[in-house]
Write a protein that holds these residues in place. Structure first.
Motif, PDB file in Angstrom:
ATOM      1  N   THR A 435       0.720  -1.294  -0.062  1.00  0.00           N
ATOM      2  CA  THR A 435      -0.004  -0.153  -0.046  1.00  0.00           C
ATOM      3  C   THR A 435       0.725   1.147   0.137  1.00  0.00           C
ATOM      4  O   THR A 435       0.456   2.391  -0.719  1.00  0.00           O
ATOM      5  CB  THR A 435      -0.921  -0.011   1.128  1.00  0.00           C
ATOM      6  OG1 THR A 435      -1.709  -1.158   1.366  1.00  0.00           O
ATOM      7  CG2 THR A 435      -1.787   1.392   1.385  1.00  0.00           C
ATOM      8  N   LEU A 436       1.897   1.231   0.793  1.00  0.00           N
ATOM      9  CA  LEU A 436       2.820   2.456   0.817  1.00  0.00           C
ATOM     10  C   LEU A 436       3.740   2.615  -0.369  1.00  0.00           C
ATOM     11  O   LEU A 436       3.758   3.701  -0.801  1.00  0.00           O
ATOM     12  CB  LEU A 436       3.431   2.465   2.223  1.00  0.00           C
ATOM     13  CG  LEU A 436       2.778   2.621   3.465  1.00  0.00           C
ATOM     14  CD1 LEU A 436       3.774   2.275   4.594  1.00  0.00           C
ATOM     15  CD2 LEU A 436       2.296   3.960   3.752  1.00  0.00           C
ATOM     16  N   PHE A 437       4.425   1.382  -0.852  1.00  0.00           N
ATOM     17  CA  PHE A 437       5.520   1.484  -1.728  1.00  0.00           C
ATOM     18  C   PHE A 437       5.273   1.100  -3.015  1.00  0.00           C
ATOM     19  O   PHE A 437       6.005   1.116  -3.905  1.00  0.00           O
ATOM     20  CB  PHE A 437       6.689   1.140  -0.938  1.00  0.00           C
ATOM     21  CG  PHE A 437       6.803   1.533   0.162  1.00  0.00           C
ATOM     22  CD1 PHE A 437       7.091   2.890   0.496  1.00  0.00           C
ATOM     23  CD2 PHE A 437       7.026   0.743   1.285  1.00  0.00           C
ATOM     24  CE1 PHE A 437       7.144   3.266   1.699  1.00  0.00           C
ATOM     25  CE2 PHE A 437       7.004   0.953   2.709  1.00  0.00           C
ATOM     26  CZ  PHE A 437       7.293   2.310   3.005  1.00  0.00           C
ATOM     27  N   GLY A 438       4.044   0.460  -3.320  1.00  0.00           N
ATOM     28  CA  GLY A 438       3.572  -0.382  -4.488  1.00  0.00           C
ATOM     29  C   GLY A 438       4.135   0.730  -5.666  1.00  0.00           C
ATOM     30  O   GLY A 438       4.144   0.165  -6.867  1.00  0.00           O
ATOM     31  N   GLY A 439       3.688   1.911  -5.545  1.00  0.00           N
ATOM     32  CA  GLY A 439       3.596   2.952  -6.470  1.00  0.00           C
ATOM     33  C   GLY A 439       5.072   3.415  -7.192  1.00  0.00           C
ATOM     34  O   GLY A 439       5.219   3.719  -8.375  1.00  0.00           O
ATOM     35  N   PHE A 440       5.658   3.259  -6.235  1.00  0.00           N
ATOM     36  CA  PHE A 440       7.237   3.801  -6.637  1.00  0.00           C
ATOM     37  C   PHE A 440       8.415   2.916  -6.510  1.00  0.00           C
ATOM     38  O   PHE A 440       9.433   2.911  -7.187  1.00  0.00           O
ATOM     39  CB  PHE A 440       7.801   5.019  -5.970  1.00  0.00           C
ATOM     40  CG  PHE A 440       8.557   4.724  -4.540  1.00  0.00           C
ATOM     41  CD1 PHE A 440       9.934   4.941  -4.742  1.00  0.00           C
ATOM     42  CD2 PHE A 440       8.083   4.083  -3.382  1.00  0.00           C
ATOM     43  CE1 PHE A 440      11.058   4.515  -3.900  1.00  0.00           C
ATOM     44  CE2 PHE A 440       8.970   3.928  -2.248  1.00  0.00           C
ATOM     45  CZ  PHE A 440      10.301   4.090  -2.466  1.00  0.00           C
ATOM     46  N   LEU A 441       8.310   1.829  -5.874  1.00  0.00           N
ATOM     47  CA  LEU A 441       9.457   0.775  -5.663  1.00  0.00           C
ATOM     48  C   LEU A 441       9.112  -0.476  -6.394  1.00  0.00           C
ATOM     49  O   LEU A 441       8.164  -0.995  -6.459  1.00  0.00           O
ATOM     50  CB  LEU A 441       9.574   0.423  -4.243  1.00  0.00           C
ATOM     51  CG  LEU A 441      10.837  -0.382  -3.761  1.00  0.00           C
ATOM     52  CD1 LEU A 441      12.177   0.294  -3.960  1.00  0.00           C
ATOM     53  CD2 LEU A 441      10.616  -0.977  -2.274  1.00  0.00           C
ATOM     54  N   GLN A 442      10.364  -0.770  -7.263  1.00  0.00           N
ATOM     55  CA  GLN A 442      10.192  -2.244  -7.942  1.00  0.00           C
ATOM     56  C   GLN A 442      10.618  -3.230  -7.182  1.00  0.00           C
ATOM     57  O   GLN A 442      11.969  -3.112  -6.458  1.00  0.00           O
ATOM     58  CB  GLN A 442      11.167  -2.197  -9.068  1.00  0.00           C
ATOM     59  CG  GLN A 442      10.511  -0.991 -10.282  1.00  0.00           C
ATOM     60  CD  GLN A 442      11.153  -1.107 -11.540  1.00  0.00           C
ATOM     61  OE1 GLN A 442      12.237  -1.699 -11.421  1.00  0.00           O
ATOM     62  NE2 GLN A 442      10.556  -0.400 -12.545  1.00  0.00           N
ATOM     63  N   TYR A 443      10.017  -4.282  -6.856  1.00  0.00           N
ATOM     64  CA  TYR A 443      10.407  -5.452  -5.919  1.00  0.00           C
ATOM     65  C   TYR A 443       9.602  -6.671  -6.461  1.00  0.00           C
ATOM     66  O   TYR A 443       8.597  -6.670  -7.059  1.00  0.00           O
ATOM     67  CB  TYR A 443       9.902  -5.248  -4.544  1.00  0.00           C
ATOM     68  CG  TYR A 443       8.846  -4.806  -4.327  1.00  0.00           C
ATOM     69  CD1 TYR A 443       7.803  -6.085  -3.931  1.00  0.00           C
ATOM     70  CD2 TYR A 443       8.261  -3.604  -4.364  1.00  0.00           C
ATOM     71  CE1 TYR A 443       6.504  -5.746  -3.549  1.00  0.00           C
ATOM     72  CE2 TYR A 443       6.705  -3.205  -4.147  1.00  0.00           C
ATOM     73  CZ  TYR A 443       5.783  -4.377  -3.660  1.00  0.00           C
ATOM     74  OH  TYR A 443       4.572  -4.251  -3.638  1.00  0.00           O
TER      75      TYR A 443
END
Length: 717
Positions: A435-443
């Protein structure tokens, strides 16, 4: 009256006046040296930069070689040249040579004609300088006194020069002595032997640092050379087993041993053993004294059993101990010199050889121990990695469950994580991260699941500082970050969330004070914030595990920045640091100087926010607060019990016998730490004022309970 500026100007106009005065007898040698050192320190010049050049720094050393050859019989001149060489290599002339002889110690200086002059050193003169000593055999022949501090590398240079120079002097005197007593052929033979010894000593020294792969390799090298060194027919090297009072060898000349003594050791290797009470080698091992025996059968210490069984006849024996720190670690025994008997030169050469031999064997032993330890360490790491990293079944089980809908109730501080199952906690932790980082971090989702599950596995099963607490703190940060998306950058938010999830990894249920008081291994590693530094290192260890690096898509610079922030945030959970962080932030806020764009203010804000999330149990609804406090104090009491077992008296908060004081102690904690923390956070982030108000409500409830307890105790008394 003449001003200071006028004097300075006069000296500039008349430079020779000042120079004539300084080099005159009006200024003592000690004062001149002190001025030189002060000038060097004042202008902070490297001594290397002050080298003005000279024969020893020039690539062409022809002139110096000629001087040494012409004055090779003048020990004082040679020592003076050594001193000059040392001074020019490290870039200083602030030194002097002290020559030692039978008449005492003398300062050696050049006079105005360039001749060397000796002046007796006064016995009352106390050294205030670094010394480099030149030894020849067991005798000190000179000292170089430096009136400045030398760096470790400079000391190494000077010691190396002095050591080699002393060796040259020693062998030169051996040559001279031999020339006087023997014919020319003997002299050449002696020189050849010394050259052979020197070459081998260099070979052994190289082995110590480069070639040593096992004890056996060193022993083979030692035995092969030892036999040739003194022209012996056979050589044996025995190591000392002090525990069993025996000497033994894994590699030996089978022609001198007998099969009755050959055994298979616990490592599956053949070795020969003798009691230290038997034979010449046993005697040398026991006493530490070398023996040179011209006729073995005339010596009562000789054990003739081996000869009788092998048919070999032992005539001459040279047996020398090998020592490290005056402890005998081995014995080298030479048997039957081919021509004549072992002489004094053999003994002297072998004595020098034994020193290097001892070093080689000592280092080989250490190498073997390190190699075995390394293998054990690797096995331990494999076992730990298997048990501390989640398995594929756990990963697959969590992958099958995917949360697609928004969980609104998770977005409030009031959420009760205590009611979640062991499966739901990691599932929700993954959901919060996405929810927090799905939009900017690729993992990779598998990496994220592995990371969360391994974090869970690395929390210990202690009463409070466990996985449930780590999850609760991460949830508090999740709720805070959701309501303040505009405040922190993506990397800052990432560091804050990961830090909260991992901030108590491998916590042992004991605080920093306990770790230091009990002198635990962790306290020996970390001098401050003991547990917090360990938590951060555990976090890095998990990120470095294969398939766990959720940050791998970041650039190198972003990765370093994020790790640095994670370290800052985890260390901030040390309550000892909270008070200084709070004080600094309060001063900034009260002065009206707070700016979130200021890097220092930003770091302080993150630190205090980490403390607020760590203390979130005090800002939960009352029913959750009371349940959590019971668990917290149970961990406190466990520590108190451990302290009492070790003979220490625990503080009241950790004393199980004072459990009735819990409400009053909780009031002190809430009013002294929790409330100031949330009041500070509310000034910066008004949206989370609910944490402050909830904490205020809970503090009031504890005060009521404390008053009831106080009244009850009064009634009972």
């Amino acid at each position: 009256m003449t001003s200071e500026n006028e004097v300075i100007q006069y000296l500039k106009d008349n430079p020779t006046l000042l120079e004539d005065y300084i080099v005159s007898t009006n200024v003592s040698h000690e004062t001149f040296e002190r001025w030189s050192v002060r000038r060097a320190i004042k202008f902070k010049k490297s001594r290397k930069d002050q080298i003005s050049g000279g024969a020893w720094t020039d690539l062409d050393h022809a002139m110096k070689r000629r001087v040494i050859l012409e004055t090779s019989d003048n020990r004082t001149r040679i020592l003076f040249e050594i001193t000059q060489c040392c001074g020019q290599l490290i870039g200083t002339d602030s030194m002097e040579l002290i020559v030692q002889n039978d008449e005492g110690a003398f300062i050696c200086r050049k006079d105005e004609n360039g001749e060397l002059k000796l002046k007796k050193v006064k016995s009352s003169k106390k050294p205030n300088y670094v010394q480099a000593i030149v030894n020849a055999g067991n005798q000190t022949i000179g000292e170089i006194h430096f009136h400045i501090n030398l760096t470790p590398s400079e000391k190494s240079i000077v010691n190396a020069i002095c050591t080699w120079s002393a060796s040259c002097n020693y062998f030169s005197e051996l040559y001279t002595h031999a020339s006087e007593e023997n014919n020319e052929d003997s002299v050449h033979e002696n020189i050849a032997k010394q050259r052979k010894l020197s070459n081998f000593l260099l070979d052994v020294a190289k082995s110590i640092f480069h070639d040593i792969v096992s004890m056996d390799a060193v022993i083979v090298k030692v035995m092969n050379f030892a036999q040739k060194l003194v022209d012996a027919d056979r050589a044996s090297l025995f190591l000392v087993d002090a525990k069993n009072h025996q000497i033994y060898a894994r590699i030996f000349d089978v022609g001198t041993g007998d099969d009755e003594h050959v055994k298979i050791n616990k490592e599956g290797q053949k070795e020969i053993r003798f009691d230290m009470s038997k034979g010449i080698a046993g005697y040398v091992a026991s006493t530490g004294d070398g023996l040179n025996i011209e006729n073995a059968y005339d010596d009562p210490r000789f054990n003739a059993e081996v000869d009788s069984k092998t048919g070999y006849t032992t005539k001459t024996i040279l047996c020398m101990p090998i020592k490290i720190r005056n402890v005998v670690i081995g014995v080298v025994q030479m048997v039957n010199k081919h021509n004549g008997v072992f002489n004094r030169q053999d003994e002297d050469a072998f004595e020098v050889f034994a020193v290097y031999c001892g070093l080689a064997l000592h280092h080989a032993k250490l190498y073997d121990k390190i190699r075995r330890s390394e293998q054990k360490y690797r096995v331990a790491l494999e076992v730990l990695a298997y048990h501390s990293v989640c398995n594929s079944d756990e990963v697959n089980k969590l992958k099958k469950i995917e949360i697609t809908d928004r969980i609104v109730e998770l977005e409030t501080i009031d959420f009760n994580g205590m009611r979640l199952s062991e499966l739901e906690k990691p599932l929700y932790a993954v959901y919060m991260f996405k929810t927090l980082f799905g939009g900017f971090l690729q993992y990779e989702t598998d990496d994220l699941i592995r990371f969360v599950l391994t974090v869970r596995k690395n929390y210990r099963r202690v009463a409070y500082h466990n996985w449930a607490h780590g999850w609760s703190v991460a949830h508090a940060m999740f709720a805070t970050l959701l309501s303040h998306k505009e405040v922190f950058s993506n990397l800052e938010a990432l560091a804050l969330y990961v830090s909260c999830l991992c901030h108590d990894l491998d916590h042992r249920g004991k605080n920093n004070a306990y770790m230091k008081t009990m002198s635990t291994p962790l306290a020996a590693i970390y001098s401050t914030s003991v547990m917090e530094r360990h938590h951060f290192n555990q976090t890095v260890t998990i990120l470095q595990q294969d398939g766990h690096n959720i940050l791998k898509s970041l650039t190198s610079a972003e990765y370093k920045q994020t790790l640095s922030l994670i370290k800052h945030c985890i260390l901030a959970t040390d309550l000892a640091l909270f008070f200084s962080n709070k004080a600094k932030l309060n001063v900034i806020l009260e002065g009206g100087n707070f700016e979130l764009t200021n890097p220092e203010h930003r770091l302080l804000t993150q630190a205090v926010l980490m403390t607020g999330c760590d203390l979130v149990a005090s800002a939960k609804p009352w029913n959750i607060q009371t349940e959590t406090v019971k668990v917290i104090f149970e961990e406190f009491y466990d520590q108190g019990d451990a302290e009492r077992l070790s003979g220490a008296e625990p503080i009241a908060m950790m004393d199980r016998t004072k459990a009735h004081q819990l409400p009053a102690m909780q009031v002190g904690f809430m009013r002294g730490i929790c409330m100031p923390c949330y009041e500070l956070i509310a000034k910066i982030f008004p949206k989370v004022d609910k944490m402050r108000s909830r904490c205020e409500y809970n503090a009031t409830k504890w005060e009521e309970l404390a008053e009831e307890q106080k009244q009850k105790e009064a009634d009972n008394s």
